[in-house]
Design a protein around this motif. Sequence first.
Motif, PDB file in Angstrom:
ATOM      1  N   ASN A 224      13.776 -29.068   2.881  1.00 47.50           N
ATOM      2  CA  ASN A 224      14.886 -29.547   2.848  1.00 47.50           C
ATOM      3  C   ASN A 224      15.218 -30.604   1.978  1.00 47.50           C
ATOM      4  O   ASN A 224      15.803 -31.722   1.869  1.00 47.50           O
ATOM      5  N   LYS A 225      15.105 -30.074   0.510  1.00 53.02           N
ATOM      6  CA  LYS A 225      15.450 -30.547  -0.691  1.00 53.02           C
ATOM      7  C   LYS A 225      16.958 -30.547  -0.594  1.00 53.02           C
ATOM      8  O   LYS A 225      17.757 -29.848  -0.299  1.00 53.02           O
ATOM      9  N   THR A 226      17.344 -32.042  -1.095  1.00 53.67           N
ATOM     10  CA  THR A 226      18.773 -32.316  -1.681  1.00 53.67           C
ATOM     11  C   THR A 226      19.000 -32.421  -3.132  1.00 53.67           C
ATOM     12  O   THR A 226      20.013 -32.315  -3.436  1.00 53.67           O
ATOM     13  N   ARG A 227      17.952 -33.037  -3.817  1.00 51.64           N
ATOM     14  CA  ARG A 227      17.872 -33.162  -5.301  1.00 51.64           C
ATOM     15  C   ARG A 227      16.602 -32.851  -5.800  1.00 51.64           C
ATOM     16  O   ARG A 227      15.692 -33.681  -5.542  1.00 51.64           O
ATOM     17  N   ILE A 228      16.620 -31.955  -7.005  1.00 54.98           N
ATOM     18  CA  ILE A 228      15.401 -32.077  -7.910  1.00 54.98           C
ATOM     19  C   ILE A 228      15.927 -32.236  -9.409  1.00 54.98           C
ATOM     20  O   ILE A 228      16.833 -31.652  -9.754  1.00 54.98           O
ATOM     21  N   ASN A 229      15.426 -33.310  -9.896  1.00 60.50           N
ATOM     22  CA  ASN A 229      15.887 -33.588 -11.389  1.00 60.50           C
ATOM     23  C   ASN A 229      14.480 -33.411 -12.164  1.00 60.50           C
ATOM     24  O   ASN A 229      13.400 -34.490 -11.722  1.00 60.50           O
ATOM     25  N   PHE A 230      14.154 -32.836 -13.251  1.00 62.83           N
ATOM     26  CA  PHE A 230      12.977 -32.740 -14.050  1.00 62.83           C
ATOM     27  C   PHE A 230      13.245 -32.772 -15.597  1.00 62.83           C
ATOM     28  O   PHE A 230      14.308 -31.992 -16.010  1.00 62.83           O
ATOM     29  N   ASN A 231      12.830 -33.771 -16.009  1.00 64.57           N
ATOM     30  CA  ASN A 231      13.071 -34.027 -17.666  1.00 64.57           C
ATOM     31  C   ASN A 231      11.583 -34.291 -18.385  1.00 64.57           C
ATOM     32  O   ASN A 231      11.118 -35.037 -18.002  1.00 64.57           O
ATOM     33  N   TRP A 232      11.327 -33.378 -19.295  1.00 66.74           N
ATOM     34  CA  TRP A 232      10.180 -33.619 -20.096  1.00 66.74           C
ATOM     35  C   TRP A 232      10.646 -33.550 -21.737  1.00 66.74           C
ATOM     36  O   TRP A 232      11.382 -32.603 -21.952  1.00 66.74           O
TER      37      TRP A 232
ATOM     38  N   ASP B 279      13.633 -32.631  12.987  1.00 68.11           N
ATOM     39  CA  ASP B 279      13.454 -32.119  14.321  1.00 68.11           C
ATOM     40  C   ASP B 279      13.784 -33.251  15.290  1.00 68.11           C
ATOM     41  O   ASP B 279      13.604 -33.084  16.579  1.00 68.11           O
ATOM     42  N   THR B 280      13.546 -34.639  14.797  1.00 60.52           N
ATOM     43  CA  THR B 280      13.674 -35.659  15.976  1.00 60.52           C
ATOM     44  C   THR B 280      15.110 -36.048  16.110  1.00 60.52           C
ATOM     45  O   THR B 280      15.310 -36.996  17.030  1.00 60.52           O
ATOM     46  N   GLY B 281      16.062 -35.762  15.222  1.00 60.79           N
ATOM     47  CA  GLY B 281      17.422 -36.097  15.387  1.00 60.79           C
ATOM     48  C   GLY B 281      17.712 -37.222  14.945  1.00 60.79           C
ATOM     49  O   GLY B 281      18.821 -37.800  15.059  1.00 60.79           O
ATOM     50  N   ALA B 282      16.627 -37.734  14.006  1.00 58.75           N
ATOM     51  CA  ALA B 282      16.620 -38.849  13.237  1.00 58.75           C
ATOM     52  C   ALA B 282      16.505 -38.832  11.767  1.00 58.75           C
ATOM     53  O   ALA B 282      15.503 -39.051  11.335  1.00 58.75           O
ATOM     54  N   PRO B 283      17.424 -38.035  11.153  1.00 53.82           N
ATOM     55  CA  PRO B 283      17.178 -37.575   9.740  1.00 53.82           C
ATOM     56  C   PRO B 283      17.334 -38.864   8.619  1.00 53.82           C
ATOM     57  O   PRO B 283      17.869 -39.569   8.984  1.00 53.82           O
ATOM     58  N   MET B 284      16.340 -38.706   7.688  1.00 49.83           N
ATOM     59  CA  MET B 284      16.070 -39.801   6.662  1.00 49.83           C
ATOM     60  C   MET B 284      15.902 -39.064   5.454  1.00 49.83           C
ATOM     61  O   MET B 284      15.314 -38.145   5.196  1.00 49.83           O
TER      62      MET B 284
END
Length: 76
Positions: free
Chosen positions: A29-37, A60-65
Amino acid sequence: MQSKPLLIIHLDSESSTPKVIYEGKEITNKTRINFNWETNQAEGNTEKLECNMDFLCGLDTGAPMLKGIGLKRKND
């Protein structure tokens, strides 16, 4: 004894969603991946690392965080 990788980012194509495994567990359930090296080019050592991963949990509980994991290292 061989250690497990800390972070794996697998991308099949430019338009696919990356598969991310952090500390041996897949992040879903990824919304953002930021990788800098960055390296100090003379020696090839890690000079700077920043990684931020945002994902949703509790769907699954109806209370997304929205949760996040961040890694940061900078050598001065």
